[in-house]
Design a protein around this motif. Structure first.
Motif, PDB file in Angstrom:
ATOM      1  N   ALA A 229      -5.373 -10.751  70.379  1.00  0.00           N
ATOM      2  CA  ALA A 229      -4.214 -10.378  70.809  1.00  0.00           C
ATOM      3  C   ALA A 229      -4.861  -9.234  71.667  1.00  0.00           C
ATOM      4  CB  ALA A 229      -3.212  -9.768  69.765  1.00  0.00           C
ATOM      5  N   ALA A 230      -5.909  -8.518  71.160  1.00  0.00           N
ATOM      6  CA  ALA A 230      -6.588  -7.269  71.758  1.00  0.00           C
ATOM      7  C   ALA A 230      -6.996  -7.851  72.925  1.00  0.00           C
ATOM      8  CB  ALA A 230      -7.572  -6.862  70.855  1.00  0.00           C
ATOM      9  N   VAL A 231      -7.533  -9.166  72.978  1.00  0.00           N
ATOM     10  CA  VAL A 231      -8.276  -9.435  74.280  1.00  0.00           C
ATOM     11  C   VAL A 231      -7.328  -9.974  75.437  1.00  0.00           C
ATOM     12  CG1 VAL A 231      -9.692 -11.541  75.417  1.00  0.00           C
ATOM     13  CG2 VAL A 231     -10.355 -10.589  73.169  1.00  0.00           C
ATOM     14  N   LEU A 232      -6.125 -10.513  74.847  1.00  0.00           N
ATOM     15  CA  LEU A 232      -5.163 -11.157  75.951  1.00  0.00           C
ATOM     16  C   LEU A 232      -4.482  -9.791  76.363  1.00  0.00           C
ATOM     17  CD1 LEU A 232      -3.392 -14.085  74.148  1.00  0.00           C
ATOM     18  CD2 LEU A 232      -4.417 -13.986  76.312  1.00  0.00           C
ATOM     19  N   GLN A 233      -4.186  -8.879  75.604  1.00  0.00           N
ATOM     20  CA  GLN A 233      -3.246  -7.784  75.819  1.00  0.00           C
ATOM     21  C   GLN A 233      -3.967  -6.571  76.597  1.00  0.00           C
ATOM     22  OE1 GLN A 233      -0.020  -6.874  73.084  1.00  0.00           O
ATOM     23  NE2 GLN A 233      -0.556  -9.221  72.159  1.00  0.00           N
ATOM     24  N   ARG A 234      -5.491  -6.589  76.574  1.00  0.00           N
ATOM     25  CA  ARG A 234      -6.259  -5.611  77.051  1.00  0.00           C
ATOM     26  C   ARG A 234      -5.881  -4.338  76.225  1.00  0.00           C
ATOM     27  NH1 ARG A 234      -8.114  -7.914  82.057  1.00  0.00           N
ATOM     28  NH2 ARG A 234      -8.228 -10.099  81.492  1.00  0.00           N
ATOM     29  N   ASP A 235      -5.805  -4.148  75.098  1.00  0.00           N
ATOM     30  CA  ASP A 235      -5.377  -2.768  74.423  1.00  0.00           C
ATOM     31  C   ASP A 235      -6.719  -2.200  74.170  1.00  0.00           C
ATOM     32  OD1 ASP A 235      -4.558  -1.136  71.935  1.00  0.00           O
ATOM     33  OD2 ASP A 235      -2.768  -1.859  72.865  1.00  0.00           O
ATOM     34  N   PRO A 236      -6.949  -1.261  74.652  1.00  0.00           N
ATOM     35  CA  PRO A 236      -8.236  -0.518  74.316  1.00  0.00           C
ATOM     36  C   PRO A 236      -8.398   0.220  72.932  1.00  0.00           C
ATOM     37  CG  PRO A 236      -7.352   0.446  76.170  1.00  0.00           C
ATOM     38  CD  PRO A 236      -6.362  -0.627  75.894  1.00  0.00           C
ATOM     39  N   GLU A 237      -7.180   0.481  72.150  1.00  0.00           N
ATOM     40  CA  GLU A 237      -7.309   1.107  70.902  1.00  0.00           C
ATOM     41  C   GLU A 237      -7.666  -0.039  69.748  1.00  0.00           C
ATOM     42  OE1 GLU A 237      -4.662   3.485  67.448  1.00  0.00           O
ATOM     43  OE2 GLU A 237      -3.395   2.701  69.287  1.00  0.00           O
ATOM     44  N   TRP A 238      -6.727  -1.221  70.189  1.00  0.00           N
ATOM     45  CA  TRP A 238      -6.926  -2.418  69.200  1.00  0.00           C
ATOM     46  C   TRP A 238      -8.389  -3.130  69.577  1.00  0.00           C
ATOM     47  CZ3 TRP A 238      -4.439  -4.944  65.436  1.00  0.00           C
ATOM     48  CH2 TRP A 238      -3.285  -4.209  65.052  1.00  0.00           C
ATOM     49  N   ALA A 239      -8.693  -3.221  70.761  1.00  0.00           N
ATOM     50  CA  ALA A 239     -10.085  -3.848  71.005  1.00  0.00           C
ATOM     51  C   ALA A 239     -11.139  -3.111  70.383  1.00  0.00           C
ATOM     52  CB  ALA A 239     -10.484  -3.760  72.598  1.00  0.00           C
ATOM     53  N   ARG A 240     -11.278  -1.514  70.487  1.00  0.00           N
ATOM     54  CA  ARG A 240     -12.087  -0.774  69.757  1.00  0.00           C
ATOM     55  C   ARG A 240     -12.243  -1.149  68.098  1.00  0.00           C
ATOM     56  NH1 ARG A 240      -9.627   3.639  71.318  1.00  0.00           N
ATOM     57  NH2 ARG A 240     -10.300   3.276  73.535  1.00  0.00           N
ATOM     58  N   ALA A 241     -11.022  -1.077  67.414  1.00  0.00           N
ATOM     59  CA  ALA A 241     -10.869  -1.407  66.243  1.00  0.00           C
ATOM     60  C   ALA A 241     -11.362  -2.679  65.499  1.00  0.00           C
ATOM     61  CB  ALA A 241      -9.406  -1.309  65.608  1.00  0.00           C
ATOM     62  N   MET A 242     -10.994  -3.649  66.618  1.00  0.00           N
ATOM     63  CA  MET A 242     -11.428  -5.030  66.157  1.00  0.00           C
ATOM     64  C   MET A 242     -12.753  -5.334  66.448  1.00  0.00           C
ATOM     65  SD  MET A 242      -8.590  -5.919  64.861  1.00  0.00           S
ATOM     66  CE  MET A 242      -9.225  -7.396  64.200  1.00  0.00           C
ATOM     67  N   PHE A 243     -13.476  -4.502  67.486  1.00  0.00           N
ATOM     68  CA  PHE A 243     -14.803  -4.655  67.631  1.00  0.00           C
ATOM     69  C   PHE A 243     -15.541  -4.256  66.427  1.00  0.00           C
ATOM     70  CE2 PHE A 243     -19.058  -3.238  69.246  1.00  0.00           C
ATOM     71  CZ  PHE A 243     -19.357  -4.496  70.050  1.00  0.00           C
ATOM     72  N   ALA A 244     -14.851  -3.110  65.847  1.00  0.00           N
ATOM     73  CA  ALA A 244     -15.841  -2.747  64.552  1.00  0.00           C
ATOM     74  C   ALA A 244     -15.678  -3.599  63.299  1.00  0.00           C
ATOM     75  CB  ALA A 244     -15.149  -1.157  64.036  1.00  0.00           C
ATOM     76  N   TRP A 245     -14.772  -4.560  63.453  1.00  0.00           N
ATOM     77  CA  TRP A 245     -14.421  -5.631  62.525  1.00  0.00           C
ATOM     78  C   TRP A 245     -15.324  -6.695  62.733  1.00  0.00           C
ATOM     79  CZ3 TRP A 245     -11.793 -10.039  62.630  1.00  0.00           C
ATOM     80  CH2 TRP A 245     -11.612 -11.067  61.386  1.00  0.00           C
ATOM     81  N   ASP A 246     -15.127  -7.046  64.276  1.00  0.00           N
ATOM     82  CA  ASP A 246     -15.923  -8.531  64.638  1.00  0.00           C
ATOM     83  C   ASP A 246     -16.353  -8.058  65.901  1.00  0.00           C
ATOM     84  OD1 ASP A 246     -16.686 -10.943  64.825  1.00  0.00           O
ATOM     85  OD2 ASP A 246     -14.791 -11.898  65.095  1.00  0.00           O
TER      86      ASP A 246
END
Length: 444
Positions: A316-333
């Motif tokens: 979802a973070a990749v599809l929706q280009r959401d910076p906050e989610w991309a940042r958080a999910m990058f820390a997880w994976d």
């Protein structure tokens, strides 16, 4: 021996005929004799190439291209072609056969090759079926007169300048476009995407071509107020329930026609169950604002389907280009695709931190590969420091990191790299940066 005698001997076997030791030699002589005796074909009916419209690159630039094609830093070929096409120049004719062969094997260079091959390149492509792909690449023609690739390039340029006008141009002749072109044209709308595009994209969900429907669904997923996003929100709420720090998951039990219309693919990839596959897609296409802050959610317990839900949030973070989610999910994976949602500065900061904390392995290389080119000093020094550290323990493991550093660091930092350390791996990076700096100067 005549050609017939040679053929007969080869078919029957040399053990039943004399001349065993000289069969291959005689065959070679006969082939040369037969070819030498042929008349040249008539060429009077062959059309000549049109006059060139673009100036050729300088002699220095052409010489460097020949060196790259000869194997010297051959991974720089895409960058050389991109710089040449930006400068509005064409390659010299003598390198065209080699370049066209490269393009046959490597699709990534074709779009730039179409712009720098010139009239001679397109003339050659029309004569050789193996090079015919070039005729489908952009040449700079207009919307009305250009090939499919020209029209995509034109639409992309117009979309960057006038988003509304580009969409209206597309709508005007939509029904007359070829199916393959429609999918590519929808993808162009990602640039400058807004709710003004929603009615057109919603209509595209009913297109006959699956690729068109998928592209339209991907773009509508990026619009949280779109009808598709709202339908996905309803589905996702029925899958995830939040109670006191726990997320209870109920995966979909079926994939109906309405879900398929909204971009849910019914058949899962090998190794994934149907319900898990449908769950991931539904959650990935639901608006991320539906769930709240990602940092809090990642701390919650998910008794069942934990990996599937979190993988869906990454998607979802990749599809929706959401910076906050991309940042958080990058820390997880930390996967490279997540970096696309972030600006160049943040990409490089995250990557630099990852380089400092992570050992050199394939994951680190993939993360660095996802960072935009022309790395600035922060990321450059982090990578150079990593190279020095690994050079003392695992020098055999440095090859790809050295190449990546030399190809991605801003070439203006060549002097910084050269003075950073005298160790050979660092000097290899500096030499590649100097080569790129000279290359880009010659093409400017």
């Amino acid at each position: 021996m005549t050609w017939e005698d040679l053929a007969s001997t080869a078919l029957v076997g040399t053990d039943r005929r004399p001349y065993e030791g000289e069969l291959l030699e005689s065959a070679a002589v006969e082939v040369v004799r037969r070819r030498a005796g042929q008349r040249l074909g008539e060429t009077t009916g062959q059309e000549q190439a049109n006059d060139e419209e673009l100036p050729a690159v300088t002699a220095r630039a052409a010489e460097r291209l020949a060196r790259i094609l000869g194997g010297e830093y051959d991974r720089l070929l895409p960058e050389w072609l991109a710089a040449a096409s930006t400068s509005g120049r064409r390659v010299p004719p003598y390198v065209l056969p080699e370049l066209l062969d490269r393009g046959r094997r490597d699709q990534s260079i074709r779009s730039h090759l179409g712009l720098v091959a010139g009239q001679r390149g397109r003339w050659l492509a029309a004569l050789n079926p193996a090079w015919a792909y070039l005729l489908e690449e952009p040449t700079g023609e207009t919307w009305e007169l250009g090939s499919s690739a020209d029209r995509r390039a034109y639409l992309s340029h117009l979309r960057r300048q006038e988003p509304k006008q580009a969409r209206e141009l597309l709508e005007t002749g939509w029904e007359r476009e070829e199916p393959d072109d429609r999918a590519a044209f929808v993808e162009v709308l990602a640039d400058g995407l807004s709710m003004d595009d929603e009615p057109f994209l919603e209509q595209a969900l009913d297109d006959r071509r699956r690729e068109v429907r998928q592209q339209a669904a991907n773009l509508l997923t990026r619009l949280p107020e779109s009808r598709l996003a709202q339908r996905m929100a309803v589905r996702a709420r029925s899958c995830l329930t939040f109670t006191k720090g726990t997320i209870t998951v109920e995966a979909p039990k079926a994939c109906d026609a309405a879900m398929e219309r909204d971009g849910i693919r019914a058949k899962p990839p090998r190794g994934i169950g149907e319900r898990a596959w449908w769950l991931q897609q539904v959650v990935a296409r639901a608006p991320l604002g539906l769930w709240g802050r990602p940092a809090r959610l990642l701390q919650m317990k998910i008794p069942d389907w934990d990996a599937e839900v979190k993988a869906a949030w990454v998607r979802a973070a990749v599809l929706q280009r959401d910076p906050e989610w991309a940042r958080a999910m990058f820390a997880w994976d930390p996967i490279a695709d997540l970096l696309e949602a972030l600006g160049p500065d943040e990409q490089q900061r995250l990557a630099a931190d990852f380089v400092k904390e992570h050992d050199l392995d394939s994951q680190l290389i993939m993360v660095l590969g996802g960072v935009s080119s022309h790395w600035r000093e922060g990321l450059a020094t982090a990578v150079l420091r990593k190279i020095i550290k690994v050079a003392t323990t695992q020098p055999w493991n440095l090859g790809e990191l050295i190449k990546l550093a030399g190809e991605r660091i801003d070439p203006s930092l060549a002097e910084l790299a050269e003075g950073y350390s005298p160790v050979p791996p660092i000097q290899q990076v500096a030499a590649l940066l100097r080569f790129r700096a000279d290359m880009l100067k010659e093409l400017s």
